[in-house]
Design a protein around this motif. Structure first.
Motif, mmCIF file in Angstrom:
data_model
loop_
_atom_site.group_PDB
_atom_site.id
_atom_site.type_symbol
_atom_site.label_atom_id
_atom_site.label_comp_id
_atom_site.label_asym_id
_atom_site.label_seq_id
_atom_site.Cartn_x
_atom_site.Cartn_y
_atom_site.Cartn_z
ATOM 1 N N PHE A 40 38.767 50.252 1.555
ATOM 2 C CA PHE A 40 37.756 49.911 2.561
ATOM 3 C C PHE A 40 38.383 49.852 3.952
ATOM 4 O O PHE A 40 37.830 50.385 4.915
ATOM 5 N N VAL A 41 39.520 49.174 4.068
ATOM 6 C CA VAL A 41 40.184 49.009 5.363
ATOM 7 C C VAL A 41 40.528 50.363 5.973
ATOM 8 O O VAL A 41 40.261 50.621 7.165
ATOM 9 N N LEU A 42 41.125 51.242 5.194
ATOM 10 C CA LEU A 42 41.519 52.550 5.721
ATOM 11 C C LEU A 42 40.309 53.356 6.168
ATOM 12 O O LEU A 42 40.346 54.040 7.196
ATOM 13 N N SER A 43 39.211 53.257 5.411
ATOM 14 C CA SER A 43 37.996 53.975 5.776
ATOM 15 C C SER A 43 37.316 53.346 6.986
ATOM 16 O O SER A 43 36.923 54.043 7.930
ATOM 17 N N PHE A 44 37.199 52.019 6.982
ATOM 18 C CA PHE A 44 36.472 51.316 8.036
ATOM 19 C C PHE A 44 37.119 51.521 9.402
ATOM 20 O O PHE A 44 36.425 51.668 10.412
ATOM 21 N N PHE A 45 38.447 51.540 9.437
ATOM 22 C CA PHE A 45 39.157 51.688 10.709
ATOM 23 C C PHE A 45 39.622 53.126 10.959
ATOM 24 O O PHE A 45 40.334 53.382 11.927
ATOM 25 N N GLY A 46 39.202 54.048 10.114
ATOM 26 C CA GLY A 46 39.548 55.448 10.323
ATOM 27 C C GLY A 46 41.029 55.740 10.225
ATOM 28 O O GLY A 46 41.565 56.549 10.988
ATOM 29 N N LEU A 47 41.697 55.122 9.255
ATOM 30 C CA LEU A 47 43.148 55.249 9.132
ATOM 31 C C LEU A 47 43.587 56.160 7.995
ATOM 32 O O LEU A 47 44.790 56.302 7.751
ATOM 33 N N GLN A 48 42.647 56.784 7.297
ATOM 34 C CA GLN A 48 43.021 57.560 6.105
ATOM 35 C C GLN A 48 44.060 58.632 6.415
ATOM 36 O O GLN A 48 44.980 58.863 5.623
ATOM 37 N N SER A 49 43.917 59.294 7.568
ATOM 38 C CA SER A 49 44.809 60.412 7.879
ATOM 39 C C SER A 49 46.247 59.977 8.136
ATOM 40 O O SER A 49 47.161 60.806 8.095
ATOM 41 N N ALA A 50 46.443 58.689 8.395
ATOM 42 C CA ALA A 50 47.791 58.201 8.717
ATOM 43 C C ALA A 50 48.645 57.978 7.477
ATOM 44 O O ALA A 50 49.871 57.871 7.585
ATOM 45 N N PHE A 51 48.007 57.906 6.297
ATOM 46 C CA PHE A 51 48.741 57.516 5.097
ATOM 47 C C PHE A 51 48.572 58.553 3.984
ATOM 48 O O PHE A 51 47.477 59.020 3.707
ATOM 49 N N ASP A 52 49.694 58.858 3.360
ATOM 50 C CA ASP A 52 49.712 59.837 2.283
ATOM 51 C C ASP A 52 49.378 59.218 0.937
ATOM 52 O O ASP A 52 49.009 59.937 0.001
ATOM 53 N N THR A 53 49.520 57.907 0.822
ATOM 54 C CA THR A 53 49.150 57.204 -0.399
ATOM 55 C C THR A 53 48.934 55.734 -0.087
ATOM 56 O O THR A 53 49.392 55.246 0.959
ATOM 57 N N TYR A 54 48.246 55.045 -0.959
ATOM 58 C CA TYR A 54 48.082 53.597 -0.790
ATOM 59 C C TYR A 54 47.866 52.965 -2.155
ATOM 60 O O TYR A 54 47.306 53.579 -3.072
#
Length: 228
Positions: A127-141
Motif C-alpha cells: 500500500f505504501v509503495l503504491s500510495f506514494f508512487g514509490l514502486q519504481s524505486a524498488f526492485d523487491t519488497y
C-alpha cells in the motif's frame, strides 16, 4: 553526521519502511487498533499492560498466554487484530496523519538495486509503495504475512532480509541495510551485510548495544555514503 569506513561502496541498498521511508505509526493508533480487535471479539475491559504487550512486539507464546486469559482463540484474535491494525494504518496515510519523509526523493534517484524489508505487513508495504508512487524505486519488497507464525520471522531474524538480498542477487560485501532500530542492525549483522542507522527525531537519543556500520542523520547522506 556520517560514521563510515572510507572506500566502501554498495551496489545494493535495502531500506526499512516505518521510520526510514515513512513516518512510523503512533502508539495511540496501534493501541486503538488492538482495543478495537478485543471489542470485536467481545472483550471490552482489557488490561493496558496487555495492550502494550501486543503492541510492543508480542511473541506467539505471549500472545497465546494473553488470549487464554480472555478465553480467546489466538489465531482468530490475531487475524482480527491484524485487520484492524492494517486498516488503522491505511486510514492514517489517507488522512495525511502519516506521510513519507521529505528526503524520500534521494531514494528515487539512486542507481543501485534497492529493496524494502519491514516488520510491518506485506500488504501495508505494498500500500505504501503504491500510495506514494514509490514502486519504481524498488526492485523487491518484503513485509510479513498477517499470521502468528510470522512473528518469529520478524527482525532481528534476518529471514525476510535474506530473501530480499537473494532476489536482488546481492553480494554481502556490497550490500547495505538502512534502518532506525537496533533490530535492523542485528538483522543486517546476522545476514552478513553492513548497516546504516538513521537517527530520525524519534530515535535521535537511542543508545545502541549493537554497533551499526554507519550512522546518518537522514537519507540525504545516503548517496555519498553508498558511493564510497
Amino acid at each position: 553526521m556520517v560514521l563510515s569506513t572510507s572506500g566502501v561502496s554498495y551496489d545494493t541498498v535495502v531500506f526499512d519502511s516505518d521510520g526510514v521511508l515513512v513516518e512510523p505509526p503512533t502508539r495511540e493508533t496501534q493501541l486503538g487498533a488492538t482495543r478495537a480487535a478485543f471489542r470485536e471479539m467481545g472483550v471490552e475491559d482489557v488490561d493496558h499492560e496487555h495492550l502494550m504487550d501486543i503492541v510492543n512486539g508480542v511473541t506467539s507464546d505471549r500472545l497465546s498466554a494473553l488470549c487464554a486469559g480472555y478465553d480467546l482463540e489466538p489465531a482468530e484474535f490475531w487475524a482480527v487484530r491484524e485487520r484492524h491494525d492494517e486498516r488503522s494504518q491505511f486510514e492514517a496515510f489517507r488522512a495525511g496523519d502519516r506521510t513519507c519523509y521529505d528526503d524520500i526523493d534521494v531514494v528515487l534517484e539512486l542507481s543501485q538495486r534497492c529493496g524494502v524489508v519491514s516488520n510491518n505487513h506485506h500488504s501495508t508495504i505494498e500500500f505504501v509503495l503504491s500510495f506514494f508512487g514509490l514502486q519504481s524505486a524498488f526492485d523487491t519488497y518484503y513485509g510479513r504475512p498477517k499470521t502468528i507464525e510470522s512473528l518469529a520471522l520478524k527482525k532481528p531474524n534476518p529471514h525476510y532480509l535474506e530473501r530480499a538480498l537473494a532476489e536482488l542477487e546481492a553480494e554481502n560485501d556490497s550490500a547495505l541495510y538502512v534502518g532506525d532500530r537496533e533490530t535492523d542492525i542485528v538483522a543486517a549483522e546476522r545476514a552478513g551485510i553492513d548497516s546504516a542507522f538513521v537517527r530520525r527525531s524519534h530515535c535521535r537519543g537511542v543508545e545502541l548495544a549493537a554497533a551499526p556500520t554507519h550512522e546518518i542523520a537522514d537519507l540525504s547522506e545516503i548517496e555519498p555514503l553508498i558511493s564510497g
